[in-house]
Write a protein that holds these residues in place. Sequence first.
Motif, short mmCIF file in Angstrom:
data_model
loop_
_atom_site.label_atom_id
_atom_site.label_comp_id
_atom_site.label_asym_id
_atom_site.label_seq_id
_atom_site.Cartn_x
_atom_site.Cartn_y
_atom_site.Cartn_z
N VAL A 59 0.82 -1.22 0.00
CA VAL A 59 0.00 0.00 0.00
C VAL A 59 0.86 1.27 0.00
N VAL A 93 -7.72 -0.30 4.21
CA VAL A 93 -6.79 -1.06 5.04
C VAL A 93 -7.29 -1.12 6.48
N PHE A 172 -7.26 -4.71 2.60
CA PHE A 172 -6.11 -5.30 3.27
C PHE A 172 -6.43 -5.42 4.76
#
Length: 269
Positions: A59, A93, A172
Amino acid sequence: MSVVDSRPQQPIIRVQGLRTVLGGHTIHQDLDLEVRRGEVLGVVGGSGTGKSVLLRTIVGLIRPAGGTVEVFGEDMATLKDGERRACETRWGVLFQDGALFSSLTVAQNVEVPLREHLRLPQRLMDEIAALKISMVGLPASSGAKFPSELSGGMRKRAGLARALALDPEIVFLDEPTAGLDPIGAAAFDELINALQRRLGLTVFMVTHDLDSLDTSCDRIAVLAEKQVLLTGTMHEMLAHDHPWVREYFHGPRARAALAAETAGPEAHA
Ligand SMILES: Nc1ncnc2c1ncn2[C@@H]1O[C@H](COP(=O)(O)OP(=O)(O)O)[C@@H](O)[C@H]1O
Ligand SMILES: [Mg+2]
């Protein structure tokens, strides 16, 4: 599989020859990994093998010392700031430590990425926050609560709601069920499965939880010796003879997963 587009699908994430160095230590060396669009990939490995570092590198929070990271077909290292920010709106995330802002309510936490990336009237942001909060199975009343007023499992869900704020294509998750009791963990796994099916999400999930691996993940990637040692299904993991893989998937913690596996494929329904 799309009928309109019969080209072989490009992986949504492609990591090639990755080298990561932190504090003078090589964490990854020649690491390759592909994540397919729409799959749930579980990433496992011993403590300190670089699972979180891999997630943070993909990321763009850690710059690789070598190799390439492509997400959505874009080479992350060559993107200009604006292009990188555009990519950031396409993933969400949930970090290992959860990291909700303690001084913000749950709804305000969910609105953080909206504020960061979009210009929307407050009323619309409130509506989106309420929608995401309900999507992760939290009661509407939790929007007005502070993280400290929620249980561990509810905080994970709130973190997931924030990760989903921008309708991402990839989520994620770093050890999302760590610290949850088995029932809470199983409920979270079910939530991930349901969201993955409903939204067609691609999920990159670091986890120590063998039940999560068995129930949620299409494929598993094992991190060891600074690389992705192997990728495959739970079935393939169980048949593999690498010492760490054997120890992990056949050790005492693997009993439940193993029982499900030997009970045959219908046990996975
Ligand atoms: N910011 C950092 N600076 C230096 N070393 C780090 C940093 N973050 C992680 N590390 C080191 O990198 C290795 C991998 O860490 P991590 O990815 O967090 O492991 P895990 O697989 O348990 O998630 C560990 O040895 C850790 O100490
Ligand atoms: Mg970690």
